[in-house]
Design a protein around this motif. Structure first.
Motif, PDB file in Angstrom:
ATOM      1  N   ASP A 244      22.503  33.767  43.583  1.00 25.09           N
ATOM      2  CA  ASP A 244      23.127  34.647  44.560  1.00 25.09           C
ATOM      3  C   ASP A 244      24.268  35.326  43.812  1.00 25.09           C
ATOM      4  O   ASP A 244      25.338  34.747  43.623  1.00 25.09           O
ATOM      5  N   VAL A 245      24.036  36.550  43.365  1.00 24.89           N
ATOM      6  CA  VAL A 245      24.999  37.209  42.489  1.00 24.89           C
ATOM      7  C   VAL A 245      26.312  37.478  43.200  1.00 24.89           C
ATOM      8  O   VAL A 245      27.396  37.270  42.641  1.00 24.89           O
ATOM      9  N   ASP A 246      26.244  37.936  44.445  1.00 27.94           N
ATOM     10  CA  ASP A 246      27.479  38.228  45.181  1.00 27.94           C
ATOM     11  C   ASP A 246      28.338  36.973  45.306  1.00 27.94           C
ATOM     12  O   ASP A 246      29.569  37.027  45.135  1.00 27.94           O
ATOM     13  N   GLU A 247      27.716  35.839  45.604  1.00 21.61           N
ATOM     14  CA  GLU A 247      28.463  34.592  45.747  1.00 21.61           C
ATOM     15  C   GLU A 247      29.041  34.151  44.399  1.00 21.61           C
ATOM     16  O   GLU A 247      30.182  33.664  44.324  1.00 21.61           O
ATOM     17  N   THR A 248      28.276  34.335  43.333  1.00 24.49           N
ATOM     18  CA  THR A 248      28.757  33.946  42.004  1.00 24.49           C
ATOM     19  C   THR A 248      29.969  34.773  41.593  1.00 24.49           C
ATOM     20  O   THR A 248      30.959  34.229  41.068  1.00 24.49           O
ATOM     21  N   ILE A 249      29.919  36.071  41.829  1.00 23.24           N
ATOM     22  CA  ILE A 249      31.055  36.931  41.490  1.00 23.24           C
ATOM     23  C   ILE A 249      32.268  36.561  42.335  1.00 23.24           C
ATOM     24  O   ILE A 249      33.409  36.553  41.843  1.00 23.24           O
ATOM     25  N   ARG A 250      32.048  36.218  43.595  1.00 25.15           N
ATOM     26  CA  ARG A 250      33.165  35.790  44.444  1.00 25.15           C
ATOM     27  C   ARG A 250      33.836  34.547  43.860  1.00 25.15           C
ATOM     28  O   ARG A 250      35.073  34.463  43.799  1.00 25.15           O
ATOM     29  N   LEU A 251      33.034  33.591  43.406  1.00 28.38           N
ATOM     30  CA  LEU A 251      33.593  32.371  42.832  1.00 28.38           C
ATOM     31  C   LEU A 251      34.313  32.656  41.514  1.00 28.38           C
ATOM     32  O   LEU A 251      35.355  32.051  41.226  1.00 28.38           O
ATOM     33  N   LEU A 252      33.763  33.568  40.725  1.00 28.10           N
ATOM     34  CA  LEU A 252      34.422  33.915  39.466  1.00 28.10           C
ATOM     35  C   LEU A 252      35.776  34.562  39.729  1.00 28.10           C
ATOM     36  O   LEU A 252      36.760  34.280  39.031  1.00 28.10           O
ATOM     37  N   ARG A 253      35.840  35.441  40.719  1.00 30.98           N
ATOM     38  CA  ARG A 253      37.130  36.054  41.068  1.00 30.98           C
ATOM     39  C   ARG A 253      38.131  34.990  41.514  1.00 30.98           C
ATOM     40  O   ARG A 253      39.319  35.054  41.200  1.00 30.98           O
ATOM     41  N   ARG A 254      37.632  33.990  42.229  1.00 30.90           N
ATOM     42  CA  ARG A 254      38.519  32.932  42.708  1.00 30.90           C
ATOM     43  C   ARG A 254      38.978  32.017  41.576  1.00 30.90           C
ATOM     44  O   ARG A 254      40.162  31.675  41.482  1.00 30.90           O
ATOM     45  N   ASP A 255      38.046  31.625  40.706  1.00 31.32           N
ATOM     46  CA  ASP A 255      38.346  30.605  39.699  1.00 31.32           C
ATOM     47  C   ASP A 255      38.857  31.176  38.380  1.00 31.32           C
ATOM     48  O   ASP A 255      39.405  30.440  37.561  1.00 31.32           O
ATOM     49  N   ALA A 256      38.630  32.466  38.151  1.00 29.99           N
ATOM     50  CA  ALA A 256      39.118  33.107  36.919  1.00 29.99           C
ATOM     51  C   ALA A 256      39.836  34.402  37.292  1.00 29.99           C
ATOM     52  O   ALA A 256      39.388  35.506  36.946  1.00 29.99           O
ATOM     53  N   PRO A 257      40.966  34.288  38.000  1.00 31.82           N
ATOM     54  CA  PRO A 257      41.638  35.494  38.504  1.00 31.82           C
ATOM     55  C   PRO A 257      42.155  36.416  37.408  1.00 31.82           C
ATOM     56  O   PRO A 257      42.417  37.594  37.672  1.00 31.82           O
ATOM     57  N   ASN A 258      42.305  35.922  36.183  1.00 34.22           N
ATOM     58  CA  ASN A 258      42.800  36.750  35.087  1.00 34.22           C
ATOM     59  C   ASN A 258      41.687  37.428  34.298  1.00 34.22           C
ATOM     60  O   ASN A 258      41.967  38.100  33.304  1.00 34.22           O
ATOM     61  N   MET A 259      40.449  37.237  34.703  1.00 38.85           N
ATOM     62  CA  MET A 259      39.347  37.883  33.993  1.00 38.85           C
ATOM     63  C   MET A 259      39.441  39.397  34.167  1.00 38.85           C
ATOM     64  O   MET A 259      39.506  39.897  35.288  1.00 38.85           O
ATOM     65  N   PRO A 260      39.455  40.155  33.060  1.00 40.46           N
ATOM     66  CA  PRO A 260      39.541  41.618  33.170  1.00 40.46           C
ATOM     67  C   PRO A 260      38.361  42.182  33.967  1.00 40.46           C
ATOM     68  O   PRO A 260      37.231  41.702  33.862  1.00 40.46           O
ATOM     69  N   GLU A 261      38.632  43.214  34.737  1.00 45.45           N
ATOM     70  CA  GLU A 261      37.600  43.790  35.590  1.00 45.45           C
ATOM     71  C   GLU A 261      36.380  44.268  34.799  1.00 45.45           C
ATOM     72  O   GLU A 261      35.243  44.031  35.233  1.00 45.45           O
TER      73      GLU A 261
END
Length: 332
Positions: A244-261
């Motif tokens: 589920d790509v949308d869910e995975t990206i949501r978790l990445l935004r939550r768990d890696a907030p400093n990841m460059p866009e």
């Protein structure tokens, strides 16, 4: 009941037979010699690399032909093995699909624990090109611990090179092992630039295990792939990844907030192109004519969430057989 029917019945009920150490303990290991259709245990069902509190990283145990075979070896594999009563020193072989860390990180722990428990030499490790370099690096990391040992004067150190035998496989490889035929195909998890030279150096493999009693295909990580569909033709059981790509990206935004866009967007593109969405799973299963589907490498909402049933609905658009989204330690 024939083992294939057992697998289908389990999937129809959206349940399987989890083996828990507190109920089975060492008895599970004593059952390693099973019917010639084997047993497939989903040790870890979480899509990496984001850790989960409910699912372990990708790993599976195939018990067949009197052998204990790990198929992918994500972080925490040793702990998952002992939950089904199998210590690391009773492993016979490991098959790795590709060299991403969520599929290989557990190998370091398994090799180190086998060293400390004086496991037999010659663990077979099969994998794509680059597997030998991976294992050589892990063995090098074990030199200090092997040299220090337990701090006992005069104690012998072990020849680390003898612990592991590596066999690298490529597209269309086929081998005989433990009374079964194992075939490999290069899938679409990688799409290197044509002039990079990386396509000649690395492959991501899917495996087919043709046992005397049934056939099991494990996709590993892949996007839609005609090669995997060919590999899976008529298989009794397709063990497929699903994202589920949308869910995975949501978790990445939550768990890696400093990841460059831009990095995040590149990762999203990779997830959509190099992994299977629910509809892709159904289309692959339908075109391959498989008997049943087990979803693993799962990234999405859990049972009870309405989205979970939407995954199953989308798979069923193109595949009318039984489907189950596996949990850790389920057996098929």
């Amino acid at each position: 009941m024939h083992i294939r029917n057992l697998a289908l019945a389990s999937a129809l009920a959206l349940a399987s037979m989890p083996l828990h150490a507190e109920h089975h303990g060492e008895a599970a290991a004593d059952e390693a010699v099973v019917a010639d259709a084997g047993r497939w245990i989903t040790l870890g069902t979480r899509a990496g690399p984001v850790p989960s509190s409910t699912r372990s990283q990708p790993a599976n145990l195939l018990i067949a032909g009197g052998k204990n075979i790990l198929v992918d070896v994500g972080d925490g594999s040793a702990g998952q093995l002992i939950k089904v009563g199998l210590p690391t020193n009773r492993l016979d072989a490991v098959f790795i699909t590709h060299l991403h860390f969520d599929h290989t990180a557990g190998l370091a722990g398994i090799l180190g624990l086998r060293l400390q428990t004086n496991a037999p030499d010659g663990l077979l490790v099969y994998g794509p090109p680059g597997t030998a370099d991976l294992v050589d690096g892990l063995l090098a990391s074990m030199v200090p611990g092997n040299t220090a040992g337990y701090g006992v004067a005069g104690a012998a150190t072990r020849d680390l090179a003898g612990m592991v035998e590596v066999v690298e496989l490529r597209d269309h490889a086929s081998l005989q092992y433990a009374g079964m035929t194992i075939s490999a195909r290069n899938n679409t998890h990688y799409s290197f630039a044509p002039d990079s030279g990386l396509a000649e150096r690395f492959e991501s493999l899917s495996y087919r295990f043709d046992l005397p009693g049934r056939s099991i295909v494990y996709t590993g990580d892949t996007g839609p792939s005609t090669a995997v569909e060919e590999l899976a033709q008529g298989a009794d059981l397709l063990v497929a990844e699903m994202m589920d790509v949308d869910e995975t990206i949501r978790l990445l935004r939550r768990d890696a907030p400093n990841m460059p866009e831009p990095v995040l967007m590149g990762m999203e593109s990779h997830l959509r192109d190099h992994h299977l969405l629910p509809r892709d799973v159904g289309e692959m299963a339908g075109r391959a004519g498989v008997g049943a589907v087990v979803v693993t490498h799962f990234s999405g909402r859990e049972r009870g969430d309405p989205v979970h049933f939407e995954y199953l609905r989308q798979i069923a658009e193109n595949f009318d057989g039984p489907v189950v989204i596996a949990n850790d330690l389920d057996t098929f």
